[in-house]
Design an enzyme around this catalytic site. Structure first.
Site, short mmCIF file in Angstrom:
data_model
loop_
_atom_site.label_atom_id
_atom_site.label_comp_id
_atom_site.label_asym_id
_atom_site.label_seq_id
_atom_site.Cartn_x
_atom_site.Cartn_y
_atom_site.Cartn_z
N CYS A 113 0.80 -1.22 0.00
CA CYS A 113 0.00 0.00 0.00
C CYS A 113 0.83 1.28 0.00
CB CYS A 113 -0.94 0.00 1.20
SG CYS A 113 -1.93 -1.49 1.34
N HIS A 238 -3.06 6.96 1.91
CA HIS A 238 -3.47 5.67 1.35
C HIS A 238 -4.94 5.46 1.68
CE1 HIS A 238 -4.14 1.57 0.49
NE2 HIS A 238 -4.09 1.17 1.76
N ASN A 268 -10.21 -0.05 -1.27
CA ASN A 268 -8.76 -0.09 -1.05
C ASN A 268 -8.10 -0.70 -2.28
OD1 ASN A 268 -6.12 -0.75 -0.30
ND2 ASN A 268 -6.67 -1.36 1.76
#
Length: 312
Positions: A113, A238, A268
């Protein structure tokens, strides 16, 4: 050493959209349960014939078009991804082939990530030292390909997509110094492991780490750039979970900044989340050329990396 700057950004998402109601037909969940816990309403899902490099190439092409450049103008391709199936050719090489580039250096980075901000820092260093002239930096992931669709704690989170940026030399340092690191002993908290690989995480551990440990690090990123959080025009964290993004952004103290919340419609998307969210802010005109923007990636490996950039 010279400086470097973002010239243009771009993003791409697959056409198929999966809603919370769609997920409720697969697992024991509901739109209310997902929205209240992670803030996600929809996510984009790539099909079996849409590999990671295809997503990456679409985003890269859009960034090149925005910069008014051709593929031949790029001599370095950096792709941050943790979901590419094949090891060789790597994703960057396949992107270069799809875009018809000449003979660029091609590198993949896997920092999950936090991948894009690591890749951007790498490109910044290489351009500033003259090792590369102009770089195409991409974050791309197909998280739905490594998801256990029977696990409601993870399948509600993920989406697919790619975001890209063109980096070139400049007289000023318009990409600020990176601050990066990791917590190796907690690497097990976010995993993509096994054969076939499957995404798993310890949600509460990640939440506690992100909301308590990361805000002071993000403030240090601003200090390295010679700014205060109040100076920021935007904060692009993020896009892990809205219940992480909002408290972290609040604790950073960027009271005048636009806070990216692309997770609501995209889920995500791992390494794709920061460049994709940044590209959308630029596209919608929510930030303008020269605005200072904090980019801060965190997650897998319990890694983190952040820098302040000037909006292209």
């Amino acid at each position: 050493m010279r400086g470097s700057r973002l010239v243009a950004v771009g993003h791409y998402q697959p056409a198929k959209v999966l809603t919370n109601d769609d997920l409720a037909e697969l697992v024991d969940t509901s739109d209310e349960w997902i929205s209240s816990r992670v803030g996600i309403r929809t996510r984009h899902v790539a099909g079996p014939d849409e590999p990671v490099d295809e997503l990456a190439a679409h985003a890269g092409a859009k960034a090149l078009a925005g910069a008014g450049l051709t593929p031949a103008d790029i001599d370095l391709v950096l792709v941050a991804t943790s979901t590419a199936i094949d090891r060789s050719p790597n994703t960057a090489a396949r992107v270069a082939a799809r875009l018809g580039m000449g003979s660029p250096a091609v590198l993949d980075l896997n920092v999950v990530c936090a991948g894009f901000t690591h890749a951007l820092a790498t490109a910044d260093s290489l351009v500033r030292t003259g090792t590369a002239r102009r770089a195409l930096v991409i974050g791309a992931d197909k998280m739905t390909a490594v998801t256990d669709w029977s696990d409601r704690s993870t399948c509600v989170l993920v989406g697919d997509g790619a975001g890209a940026a063109v980096v070139e030399a400049s007289e000023e340092a318009l990409i600020g110094p990176v601050l990066w690191g990791s917590v190796p002993e907690m690497g097990h908290a976010v995993r993509i492991e096994g054969s076939p690989p499957v995404f798993a995480q310890e949600g509460q551990s990640v939440y506690r780490w992100a909301t308590t440990q990361l805000p002071p690090i993000a403030r240090q990123v601003c200090e390295r750039a010679g700014l205060t959080p109040e100076d920021l025009a935007a904060v692009v964290l993020h896009q892990a979970n809205l219940r992480i993004i909002e408290p972290v952004a609040r604790k950073i103290g960027a009271v005048n900044a636009v806070i990216a919340r692309d997770v609501v419609e995209s889920g995500n998307t791992s390494a794709a989340s920061i460049p994709m969210a940044l590209s959308k802010l630029v596209e919608r005109g929510e930030i303008t050329t020269g605005d200072p923007v904090l980019l801060f990636g965190f997650g897998g490996n319990l890694s983190y990396a952040g820098q302040v950039v000037r909006c292209p």
